[in-house]
Design an enzyme around this catalytic site. Structure first.
Site, PDB file in Angstrom:
ATOM      1  N   CYS A  36      -6.662   0.089   1.331  1.00 14.87           N
ATOM      2  CA  CYS A  36      -6.833   0.850   2.567  1.00 14.87           C
ATOM      3  C   CYS A  36      -6.423  -0.015   3.752  1.00 14.87           C
ATOM      4  O   CYS A  36      -6.467  -1.243   3.685  1.00 14.87           O
ATOM      5  CB  CYS A  36      -8.319   1.245   2.670  1.00 14.87           C
ATOM      6  SG  CYS A  36      -8.802   2.052   4.201  1.00 14.87           S
ATOM      7  N   GLY A  37      -6.060   0.621   4.838  1.00 11.41           N
ATOM      8  CA  GLY A  37      -5.750  -0.113   6.060  1.00 11.41           C
ATOM      9  C   GLY A  37      -6.938  -0.893   6.600  1.00 11.41           C
ATOM     10  O   GLY A  37      -6.769  -1.836   7.364  1.00 11.41           O
TER      11      GLY A  37
END
Length: 173
Positions: A36-37
């Site tokens: 995920c970012g």
């Protein structure tokens, strides 16, 4: 009404992980993902855990694959990633669902106690954080974009609160 301490999620190895073991401590419960970012927040969560654990903070990571399939690995892969990439030593439990008909009871409880904006209970993305006081009540819910360092004041305040007293005649544990 069920207390958070009545719930028993699964550890990464599938064994029961009773939350009662953390009674009287401050919890930071986070739904996590390795691709995920916001995955870089693992570093901040680990730093916070190391800095405050002796004062009574417990960080609990719950991997979740519901948002963009960003946590596809099994428990061993997740543990390896967390350890090798971010030197994570706080408990990372079994992968869970945080929304929908298979929502893990821990997240159902947290969302009930502290809904999001406009009273909506759904979790919008990975790295949503719930701060739980020593009494087991949810103090606050934080959006994924909120960095762990931004919680320092709230965590310090929660840690400064006295631990609840056991009812008279209750066994110490």
């Amino acid at each position: 009404m069920t207390s958070l301490y009545d719930l028993v999620p699964r550890a990464a190895d599938g064994t029961p992980y009773p939350l009662a073991r953390h009674r009287g401590r401050v919890l930071l419960v986070v739904n996590t993902a390795s691709q995920c970012g916001f995955t870089g927040q693992y570093a901040g969560l680990e730093e916070m855990w190391r800095r405050h654990r002796d004062a009574g903070l417990v960080v609990l990571g719950f991997p979740c694959n519901q948002f963009g399939a960003q946590e596809p690995g099994d428990a061993a892969e997740i543990a390896r990633f967390c350890s090798l990439t971010y030197d994570v030593t706080f408990p990372v439990l079994a992968k869970v669902a945080v929304n929908g008909s298979t929502t893990d009871p821990v997240f159902a409880h947290l969302k009930r106690e502290k809904p999001g904006l406009l009273g909506l209970t759904g979790i919008k993305w990975n790295f949503t954080k719930f701060l739980v006081g020593r009494d087991g009540r949810v103090i606050a819910r934080y959006a994924p974009k909120t960095k762990p360092a931004d919680l320092d004041g709230a965590i310090a305040q929660a840690l400064a609160a006295p631990a609840p007293q056991a009812p008279a005649g209750a066994a110490a544990g």
